[in-house]
Enzyme design. Sequence first.
Site, PDB file in Angstrom:
ATOM      1  N   ASP A  70     -13.735   2.326  -3.204  1.00 15.68           N
ATOM      2  CA  ASP A  70     -13.281   0.984  -3.579  1.00 15.68           C
ATOM      3  C   ASP A  70     -14.219  -0.068  -2.993  1.00 15.68           C
ATOM      4  OD1 ASP A  70     -12.588   1.050  -0.889  1.00 15.68           O
ATOM      5  OD2 ASP A  70     -10.435   1.043  -1.234  1.00 15.68           O
ATOM      6  N   ASN A 136       1.067  -1.225   2.248  1.00 16.59           N
ATOM      7  CA  ASN A 136       1.925  -1.300   1.056  1.00 16.59           C
ATOM      8  C   ASN A 136       1.853  -0.013   0.230  1.00 16.59           C
ATOM      9  OD1 ASN A 136      -0.599  -1.453  -0.039  1.00 16.59           O
ATOM     10  ND2 ASN A 136      -0.269  -3.343  -1.176  1.00 16.59           N
ATOM     11  N   HIS A 138      -0.937   1.570  -0.803  1.00 13.70           N
ATOM     12  CA  HIS A 138      -2.069   1.761  -1.721  1.00 13.70           C
ATOM     13  C   HIS A 138      -2.989   2.885  -1.253  1.00 13.70           C
ATOM     14  CE1 HIS A 138      -4.688  -1.612   0.366  1.00 13.70           C
ATOM     15  NE2 HIS A 138      -4.920  -0.444   0.929  1.00 13.70           N
ATOM     16  N   GLU A 143      -3.194  -0.897  -5.943  1.00 10.25           N
ATOM     17  CA  GLU A 143      -2.091  -1.696  -5.423  1.00 10.25           C
ATOM     18  C   GLU A 143      -0.800  -1.388  -6.181  1.00 10.25           C
ATOM     19  OE1 GLU A 143      -2.974  -2.951  -2.640  1.00 10.25           O
ATOM     20  OE2 GLU A 143      -3.473  -5.062  -2.926  1.00 10.25           O
TER      21      GLU A 143
END
Length: 241
Positions: A70, A136, A138, A143
Amino acid sequence: MATTQLEVVDDEAALARAAADIVSDIVAANPDAVVVPATGETPLGLYAELTARRDTGGFDPSRLTIVQLDDYLGLDPGDRRSLFGWMQRALLAPLGITDGRVRRLPADGDPDAVASFDRELAQAGIDLAILGIGENGHLGFNEPPAAADSDTRIVDLTPETIAANARYWGRAEDVPARAITLGLRQILASRRILLLASGAKKHGIVRRALEGPVGQDVPASFLREAGAEVTVIVDRAAWDG
Ligand code: GLP
């Protein structure tokens, strides 16, 4: 269906060693492995441990192919926030892995380039994905909500991720708002997956990912349905809170 193995270790140093044992074994059995390494803070100890083992002859990264997981979008070349730069500093330079062995995500997110990136990746396949987990849930920058069959794509980062990543760069205003990530489809198709988490701040999300409902709200929960052999290594703080 995946087999998921959980290893709870004492601390970050033990996590680095346990992860390095697994990575070394995989690379010894397959020196030409295609490897996706996460950036972020969690795997830094692993990368340092692998570098130490390389220096003493216990790990040979010379034939690996590295695929980027990423990055932020829209950065100028040389921007200090580049995750490609992070990967170079933390992993590629210490291990002596040259640019020719690295498959970089299309930095501008051009759709044709992204589609051909995924096609080429599907042909080679990923032998090992080394992942962290966002607070969260991810994986990479997938996401929530993220579908298990989502492809490599541009994403808007959530306020939670921007706040969490502010610790890398100083202030939330310094965190780019958009990113490119390998898709969950590509990640989950890996032959082996190593998920690493350390520290009490990851406790809640680790438990949700491994014990809560599987679904788009916690992208990492899909690891439990991956075809891969998944090993989760967490330190006691992340497991017990
Ligand atoms: C970041 C990265 C991920 C990383 C995760 C955890 O936002 N996009 O690739 O694995 O969040 O980061 P850390 O290990 O620093 O907690």
